[in-house]
Design an enzyme around this catalytic site. Structure first.
Site, PDB file in Angstrom:
ATOM      1  N   LYS A  11       0.867  -1.178   0.000  1.00  0.00           N
ATOM      2  CA  LYS A  11       0.000   0.000   0.000  1.00  0.00           C
ATOM      3  C   LYS A  11       0.907   1.233   0.000  1.00  0.00           C
ATOM      4  O   LYS A  11       1.937   1.250   0.705  1.00  0.00           O
ATOM      5  CB  LYS A  11      -0.879  -0.024   1.261  1.00  0.00           C
ATOM      6  N   SER A  29      -9.614   2.095   2.864  1.00  0.00           N
ATOM      7  CA  SER A  29      -8.742   2.837   1.988  1.00  0.00           C
ATOM      8  C   SER A  29      -7.736   1.963   1.237  1.00  0.00           C
ATOM      9  O   SER A  29      -7.115   2.439   0.295  1.00  0.00           O
ATOM     10  CB  SER A  29      -7.966   3.869   2.807  1.00  0.00           C
ATOM     11  N   SER A  78      -9.815  -0.245   7.109  1.00  0.00           N
ATOM     12  CA  SER A  78      -9.253  -0.202   5.756  1.00  0.00           C
ATOM     13  C   SER A  78      -8.558  -1.461   5.268  1.00  0.00           C
ATOM     14  O   SER A  78      -8.181  -1.534   4.103  1.00  0.00           O
ATOM     15  CB  SER A  78      -8.292   0.968   5.626  1.00  0.00           C
TER      16      SER A  78
HETATM   17  N1  GLN Z   1     -13.124   4.561   6.372  1.00  0.00           N
HETATM   18  C1  GLN Z   1     -12.385   4.988   7.519  1.00  0.00           C
HETATM   19  C2  GLN Z   1     -11.911   6.410   7.354  1.00  0.00           C
HETATM   20  O1  GLN Z   1     -12.157   6.995   6.339  1.00  0.00           O
HETATM   21  C3  GLN Z   1     -11.248   4.054   7.795  1.00  0.00           C
HETATM   22  C4  GLN Z   1     -10.017   4.349   7.045  1.00  0.00           C
HETATM   23  C5  GLN Z   1      -8.872   3.482   7.453  1.00  0.00           C
HETATM   24  O2  GLN Z   1      -9.026   2.479   8.129  1.00  0.00           O
HETATM   25  N2  GLN Z   1      -7.697   3.915   7.060  1.00  0.00           N
HETATM   26  O3  GLN Z   1     -11.316   6.954   8.237  1.00  0.00           O
END
Ligand code: GLN
Length: 524
Positions: A77, A161, A185
């Site tokens: 990532k 994400s 994410s």
């Molecule tokens: N959807 C969540 C956010 O926007 C989680 C994102 C994540 O775990 N990096 O913060």
């Protein structure tokens, strides 16, 4: 023999050791597939670096000095800094940024022998649930074609994400990928793309070299096709790194853990009903299903929100029934009464931490700097206005607000109290069960663009992943079949602190008697 790109991490590692194929052959196959990436999953590829690493792996295998995952490819990532590839964190502000060092997780996977395939698209600074917040364009879900056989509506989101990670593994562009999970994410994109992913206990993996979003929540973890692969990868990525990340856990390992890592429980043959003895003191493993999570409406502070869609609910119940068949005791009576408060609590805490973490992007130390400015303050302002996307700016504003004098007590402090209450709910629940099972998300993947202009709709979709994140608990997602539109459904498993091996064991037993995890999208 299966096609190289269809093999799991475990199969590739074994085949490489037996010299059935070489690391260069494997890397060449994946590089060729990555060159035809239709999902915008990769942000940086450098075939020279990848092939040089593969050659070095072949030499080590020949010399008998290989690591446990020698020659097996992995993609990272784009939140992990890497010295041989650009690191953007999905943001324009870090366009073309090159780190002088590798993140600890990247370095550890290299030490285990893994070959780096490249960097994967993600939401900007990991903020998002659909990968639509990347400055480098959205990622598409490889299952889209099945969801729409007539080809009218082409694309669905891969989740976020870590959307690039999930899409790359599902499309067989990489056998495995790293992800990060702050509020879901790893789990949610894994669920949306039909793969397996685990977020370990907060502190298991070092955060050194992971571009920070919300430091008290951020955790790295593997995304792959099976629980077995996740166990192998997690063993290689985790471990104390106290000099560089003071929140990394300094744990003494048992003899079995030292030898087999997180896969030590996977090796024990428990017979036909493997979960009948997988609980404490050889008792049946007790699985708790939170009653509030499998209803179609969930109470929240502003009233009632849509809960779990019926097609998701059905797949979860079928999977839970399967676990019972494997010998687990199912208790649907557990309750997480404060879990529905996780959305407001999380979005206050993560924004507060993000506003502080992102202050380092000021045009002086990293990446982009505005070309024209009148003075220092103007340079900061222009650089940040140009470099950050809308969602990142929104969170910096919310975060600065909730931390400001006069609002700190009303918002930030309250959110921290709720966080504690949610963690206590889990401890209460773990008095009557060993593992909690439930949905990862209330729906399957949605169509690209459907929620792009509605940040709150994206936030609400995180309802089931946020509680374990706020509590710092280990949790994973495993594929449990397809929903109405032919899109994958993921089941979430949550364990108590440091119980990763137990979670992986439950997932592995499930995957031994089902093949949802080996299903692949059409045309892949
Ligand atoms: N959807 C969540 C956010 O926007 C989680 C994102 C994540 O775990 N990096 O913060």
């Amino acid at each position: 023999m299966a096609d190289l790109h269809d093999m799991t991490v475990a199969q590739l590692a074994a085949g490489l050791q037996k010299k059935d194929f070489s690391a260069v052959e494997v890397a060449t196959r994946f590089l060729a597939r990555m060159g035809r990436d239709q999902h915008n999953a990769f942000l940086d590829i450098n075939s020279e670096v990848t092939l040089a690493q593969a050659q070095a792996s072949d030499a080590k295998i020949a010399a008998g000095t290989s690591g446990p995952l020698e020659g097996v490819p992995i993609a990272h990532k784009d939140i992990f800094v890497t010295k041989d590839f650009a690191t953007t964190a999905g943001s324009k502000i870090l366009k073309d940024y090159r780190s002088p060092f590798d993140a600890t997780v990247v370095a550890k996977l290299r030490e285990a022998g893994m070959v780096t395939l490249g960097k994967l698209n993600c939401d900007e600074f990991a903020m998002g649930s659909a990968n639509e917040n990347s400055a480098y364009g959205a990622v598409t879900n490889p299952w889209s074609f099945i969801a729409d056989p007539k080809g009218q509506i082409k694309n669905y989101v891969p989740g976020g994400s870590s959307g690039g990670s999930a899409a790359a593994v599902a499309a067989r562009l990489a056998p495995a990928a790293t992800g990060t999970d702050t509020g879901g994410s790893i789990r949610q994109p894994a669920a949306f793309c039909g793969i397996t992913g685990i977020k370990p206990t907060y502190g298991r993996a070092s955060r050194y070299g992971m571009v920070a979003f919300a430091s008290s929540l951020d955790q790295a973890g593997p995304m792959a096709r099976s629980a077995e692969d996740c166990a192998l990868l997690l063993s290689a990525m985790c471990g104390p790194d106290l000099d560089r990340d003071s929140t990394s856990l300094n744990l003494a390992q048992t003899e079995d853990e030292k030898k087999f890592g997180f896969s030590h429980l996977l090796r024990i043959d428990h017979g036909d009903k493997p979960l009948a003895k997988a609980g404490k003191d050889g008792r049946p493993l007790r699985i708790g299903v939170p009653q509030q999570w499998l209803t179609n409406q969930i109470g929240n502070p502003r009233g009632v929100m849509d809960g779990c869609e019926s097609n998701v609910r059905e797949r979860i119940w079928e999977a839970v029934t399967k676990l019972a068949y494997l010998g687990a005791e199912i208790s649907s009576l557990i309750s997480l009464p404060n879990a529905q408060l996780s959305i407001p609590a999380y979005y206050i805490v993560c924004a507060a931490e993000a506003s502080s973490n992102l202050s380092r992007f000021d045009g002086v130390k990293f990446g982009h700097r505005a070309k024209e400015f009148s003075d220092l303050a103007d340079m900061y302002q222009r650089t940040r206005s140009e470099g950050f996307g809308d969602e990142v700016k929104r969170r910096i504003i919310i975060g600065s607000y909730v931390l400001s004098h006069g609002y700190y007590d009303a918002y930030y402090l309250q959110a921290q109290k709720i966080r504690r209450m949610i963690a206590e709910d889990f401890q209460k629940a773990f008095e009557s069960c060993d593992v909690i099972a439930g949905p990862v998300a209330p729906t399957t993947a949605w169509k690209l663009g459907d929620k792009a202009d509605d940040p709150v709709a994206n936030y609400l979709a995180d309802i089931f992943t946020l509680p374990a994140s706020l509590a710092g608990l280990p949790c994973m997602s495993i594929p449990v079949g397809l929903g109405d539109m032919g899109m994958p459904v993921g089941m979430q498993l949550i364990g108590n602190y440091l119980q990763e091996a137990q979670l992986l064991n439950v997932a592995h037993r499930f995957q031994q008697v089902t093949d949802f995890h080996s299903a692949k999208p059409e045309g892949v």
